[in-house]
Design a protein around this motif. Structure first.
Motif, mmCIF file in Angstrom:
data_model
loop_
_atom_site.group_PDB
_atom_site.id
_atom_site.type_symbol
_atom_site.label_atom_id
_atom_site.label_comp_id
_atom_site.label_asym_id
_atom_site.label_seq_id
_atom_site.Cartn_x
_atom_site.Cartn_y
_atom_site.Cartn_z
ATOM 1 N N LEU A 1 68.751 62.469 45.623
ATOM 2 C CA LEU A 1 68.834 60.938 45.760
ATOM 3 C C LEU A 1 70.153 60.879 46.673
ATOM 4 C CD1 LEU A 1 68.289 58.190 45.066
ATOM 5 C CD2 LEU A 1 68.972 58.832 42.698
ATOM 6 N N THR A 2 70.311 59.910 47.423
ATOM 7 C CA THR A 2 71.354 59.710 48.312
ATOM 8 C C THR A 2 71.612 58.299 48.319
ATOM 9 O OG1 THR A 2 70.926 61.634 49.660
ATOM 10 C CG2 THR A 2 72.648 59.884 50.526
ATOM 11 N N TYR A 3 72.846 57.910 47.955
ATOM 12 C CA TYR A 3 73.255 56.436 47.850
ATOM 13 C C TYR A 3 74.183 56.440 49.206
ATOM 14 C CZ TYR A 3 71.586 55.516 43.006
ATOM 15 O OH TYR A 3 70.883 55.597 41.964
ATOM 16 N N THR A 4 74.012 55.230 50.136
ATOM 17 C CA THR A 4 75.056 55.133 51.163
ATOM 18 C C THR A 4 75.499 53.757 50.962
ATOM 19 O OG1 THR A 4 73.836 56.808 52.360
ATOM 20 C CG2 THR A 4 75.139 55.414 53.628
ATOM 21 N N GLU B 1 62.867 54.629 50.401
ATOM 22 C CA GLU B 1 64.327 54.060 50.729
ATOM 23 C C GLU B 1 64.339 52.836 50.336
ATOM 24 O OE1 GLU B 1 66.305 55.555 54.338
ATOM 25 O OE2 GLU B 1 66.443 53.250 54.635
ATOM 26 N N PHE B 2 65.224 52.179 49.425
ATOM 27 C CA PHE B 2 65.466 50.953 48.926
ATOM 28 C C PHE B 2 67.078 50.625 49.344
ATOM 29 C CE2 PHE B 2 62.713 53.300 45.910
ATOM 30 C CZ PHE B 2 61.642 52.487 45.916
ATOM 31 N N GLU B 3 66.791 49.316 49.509
ATOM 32 C CA GLU B 3 68.083 48.495 49.777
ATOM 33 C C GLU B 3 68.513 47.692 48.154
ATOM 34 O OE1 GLU B 3 70.197 48.263 52.365
ATOM 35 O OE2 GLU B 3 68.698 49.674 53.438
ATOM 36 N N LEU B 4 69.917 48.167 47.798
ATOM 37 C CA LEU B 4 70.273 47.520 46.686
ATOM 38 C C LEU B 4 71.444 46.661 46.600
ATOM 39 C CD1 LEU B 4 70.401 50.955 44.845
ATOM 40 C CD2 LEU B 4 68.566 49.522 44.836
ATOM 41 N N THR B 5 71.509 45.661 45.970
ATOM 42 C CA THR B 5 72.344 44.882 45.875
ATOM 43 C C THR B 5 73.235 44.519 44.614
ATOM 44 O OG1 THR B 5 71.187 43.384 47.304
ATOM 45 C CG2 THR B 5 73.035 42.474 46.698
ATOM 46 N N ARG B 6 74.385 44.524 44.559
ATOM 47 C CA ARG B 6 75.042 44.425 43.017
ATOM 48 C C ARG B 6 74.910 43.047 42.532
ATOM 49 N NH1 ARG B 6 80.084 46.814 41.385
ATOM 50 N NH2 ARG B 6 80.252 47.461 43.460
#
Length: 110
Positions: free
Chosen positions: A75-78, A104-109
């Motif tokens: 699992l890679t977070y970039t 692959e996902f786009e994450l937002t805080r």
């Protein structure tokens, strides 16, 4: 995703088809200098990964069984912005020589 405890704990929540839900807790252990992730899904799946961060990425690895086959999971977070991350799920059936991308996902805080 949301972060707490001086960014040493990050919680992620996901939903999917047919009522699927998952939560992941990512924590940093300063004494051991490792990130550890616990992922739990409403289907009963549990996944434990650990790894290190550097140069805008965090790479975690662990093992999972799927239909009697053992896989290495990566699992890679970039970082893609101050409050945005790309999360890539991959797995390998040959000990890491080759990798298949699962999602692959786009994450937002929040």
């Amino acid at each position: 995703f949301s972060s707490e405890l001086s960014n040493c704990l990050i919680q992620q929540t996901a939903t999917g088809r047919a009522g699927y839900e998952a939560k992941a807790f990512l924590s940093y252990g300063r004494v051991i200098a490792l990130w550890r992730l616990t992922h739990v899904g409403s289907d009963g799946e549990r996944l434990f990964l650990e790894g290190t961060a550097g140069a805008g990425t965090l790479v975690l690895q662990g093992n999972e069984m799927d239909d009697g086959v053992s896989y290495l999971v990566r699992l890679t977070y970039t970082a893609t912005g101050s409050d945005r991350l790309t999360q890539r799920w991959e797995r390998s059936a040959d000990g890491g020589s080759t990798w298949d991308q699962l999602a692959e996902f786009e994450l937002t805080r929040h």
